[in-house]
Design an enzyme around this catalytic site. Structure first.
Site, PDB file in Angstrom:
ATOM      1  N   GLN A 180      -4.134  -1.307   9.858  1.00 19.84           N
ATOM      2  CA  GLN A 180      -4.508  -2.840   9.322  1.00 19.84           C
ATOM      3  C   GLN A 180      -4.852  -3.867  10.220  1.00 19.84           C
ATOM      4  O   GLN A 180      -4.397  -4.099  11.335  1.00 19.84           O
ATOM      5  CB  GLN A 180      -2.964  -3.093   8.781  1.00 19.84           C
ATOM      6  CG  GLN A 180      -2.601  -4.392   8.069  1.00 19.84           C
ATOM      7  CD  GLN A 180      -3.359  -4.404   6.599  1.00 19.84           C
ATOM      8  OE1 GLN A 180      -3.237  -3.399   6.053  1.00 19.84           O
ATOM      9  NE2 GLN A 180      -3.880  -5.672   6.231  1.00 19.84           N
ATOM     10  N   LYS A 203       1.010  -1.110  -0.245  1.00 21.33           N
ATOM     11  CA  LYS A 203      -0.108  -0.058  -0.051  1.00 21.33           C
ATOM     12  C   LYS A 203       0.799   1.320  -0.098  1.00 21.33           C
ATOM     13  O   LYS A 203       0.550   2.150  -0.737  1.00 21.33           O
ATOM     14  CB  LYS A 203      -0.954  -0.032   1.062  1.00 21.33           C
ATOM     15  CG  LYS A 203      -1.927  -1.226   1.177  1.00 21.33           C
ATOM     16  CD  LYS A 203      -2.653  -1.190   2.527  1.00 21.33           C
ATOM     17  CE  LYS A 203      -3.786  -2.577   2.280  1.00 21.33           C
ATOM     18  NZ  LYS A 203      -4.318  -2.885   3.375  1.00 21.33           N
ATOM     19  N   ASP A 228     -10.707   2.733   4.500  1.00 21.49           N
ATOM     20  CA  ASP A 228     -11.061   1.136   4.321  1.00 21.49           C
ATOM     21  C   ASP A 228     -12.737   0.915   4.007  1.00 21.49           C
ATOM     22  O   ASP A 228     -13.186  -0.235   3.840  1.00 21.49           O
ATOM     23  CB  ASP A 228     -10.663   0.533   5.415  1.00 21.49           C
ATOM     24  CG  ASP A 228      -9.220  -0.183   5.100  1.00 21.49           C
ATOM     25  OD1 ASP A 228      -8.909  -0.411   3.940  1.00 21.49           O
ATOM     26  OD2 ASP A 228      -8.480  -0.468   6.112  1.00 21.49           O
TER      27      ASP A 228
END
Ligand code: NAD
Length: 296
Positions: A98, A54, A121
């Protein structure tokens, strides 16, 4: 029947080029580059790989990025403080924490602490609610990437029967919502299968579009797939392999070799859904930057 590969790697490169061009234009108008932050807790190898990809992808499209790393023994309060400071930081457009987090941390409490405007997200209840209602908001990156893949095949999805295996809140559930909503692609009749589904194979055989998001290597076998179906393999499992450099190989949920010939389109693992997930996160971050300008 001959199958075509839904090449997520090539498609993601094209989309990154498109995003990079939009970023250049945005910066050319006098804005600072979009800025994504990622919080990584602990030493999980897969999580590190995802976060590294990412961060690297941010540089490829001209974004700034910040990686915040903490040991696995960080307290929930300390992690919530980091989230609060990212929420308030005007230099950060969007950020991700994460998952999975260590057992002593309540994932949901952390997700709910993220400002929905920076929740690239798309896991915050407010973004999930918007998705369920068909309102604008951040859509989780993996299902968003799959919708982009379907769109780029040019195949008509309206009226088709889609079967999604797996009901997680980050993949299966949002995937089923996106496929069913009145949009293009979309307008599918959706069956959502999960660990308690009876006769999974019978459901799968009725699928024009089959999305497998379970994490059980090779569980979708040729007898479960209808001739001409589009098969999307979300599963990524590390399987030990002494001949591989890293000591493992990535395996999808679909028995690719056996299934491919029955499909019209199929995604490979790796090189299918994974790279599309990353470009969708980049797209969400660019949107967040453009929206934060509206609020400034
Ligand atoms: P999860 O473990 O949260 O959910 C798995 C789902 O599978 C559950 O809803 C469960 O009900 C269902 N399931 C379990 N056993 C089943 C069975 N025998 N039959 C039918 N359904 C069954 O997983 P997740 O986070 O949704 O991820 C699924 C897979 O996708 C994993 O391999 C993960 O690594 C991968 N993944 C890939 C990407 C990507 O970018 N490609 C992103 C996210 C997740």
């Amino acid at each position: 029947m001959g199958h075509q590969i839904l090449d997520g790697k090539a498609l993601s490169r094209n989309i990154k080029d498109e995003i990079a061009a939009e970023v250049a234009e945005w910066v050319g108008q006098g804005h600072r580059p979009p800025h994504l932050a990622a919080v990584l807790v602990g030493q999980d190898g897969a999580s590190r790989t995802y976060v590294d990809h990412k961060v690297k992808s941010c540089a490829q499209v001209g974004f700034d990025s910040t990686l915040i790393e903490r040991e696995a023994d960080i307290t929930q309060d300390a992690l919530l403080d980091i989230v609060a400071s990212l929420n308030e930081n005007p230099e950060i457009d969007g950020f991700i924490v994460q998952l999975p987090l260590p057992d002593h941390i309540d994932d949901q409490a952390v997700i709910e602490a993220i400002s929905p405007r920076k929740d690239v997200d798309g896991f915050h209840p407010s973004n999930m609610g918007n998705l369920a209602l068909g309102l604008p908001g951040f859509v989780p990156a993996t299902p968003a990437g799959i919708m982009t893949m379907l769109e780029r095949t040019g195949v008509e999805t309206q009226g088709k029967h889609a079967v999604v295996i797996g009901r997680s809140s980050i993949v299966g559930t949002p995937m089923s919502l996106l496929l069913s909503r009145s949009d293009k692609p979309g307008n599918c009749t959706v069956t959502l299968c999960h660990s308690r589904t009876q006769d999974l194979a019978a459901h799968c055989r009725r699928a024009d579009i089959l999305v497998a998001a379970v994490g059980r290597p090779g569980m979708v076998t040729a007898d479960m797939v209808k001739e001409g179906a589009i098969v999307i393999d979300v599963g990524i499992t590390r399987v030990a392999d002494d001949t591989a450099k890293r000591g493992f190989r990535l395996k999808g949920d679909v028995d690719f070799t056996a299934v491919a010939d029955k499909c019209s389109w199929i995604t490979p693992v790796p090189g299918g859904v994974g790279p599309m997930t990353i470009v969708s996160l980049l797209r969400n971050t660019l949107t967040a930057a453009q929206r934060s300008e509206e609020f400034a």
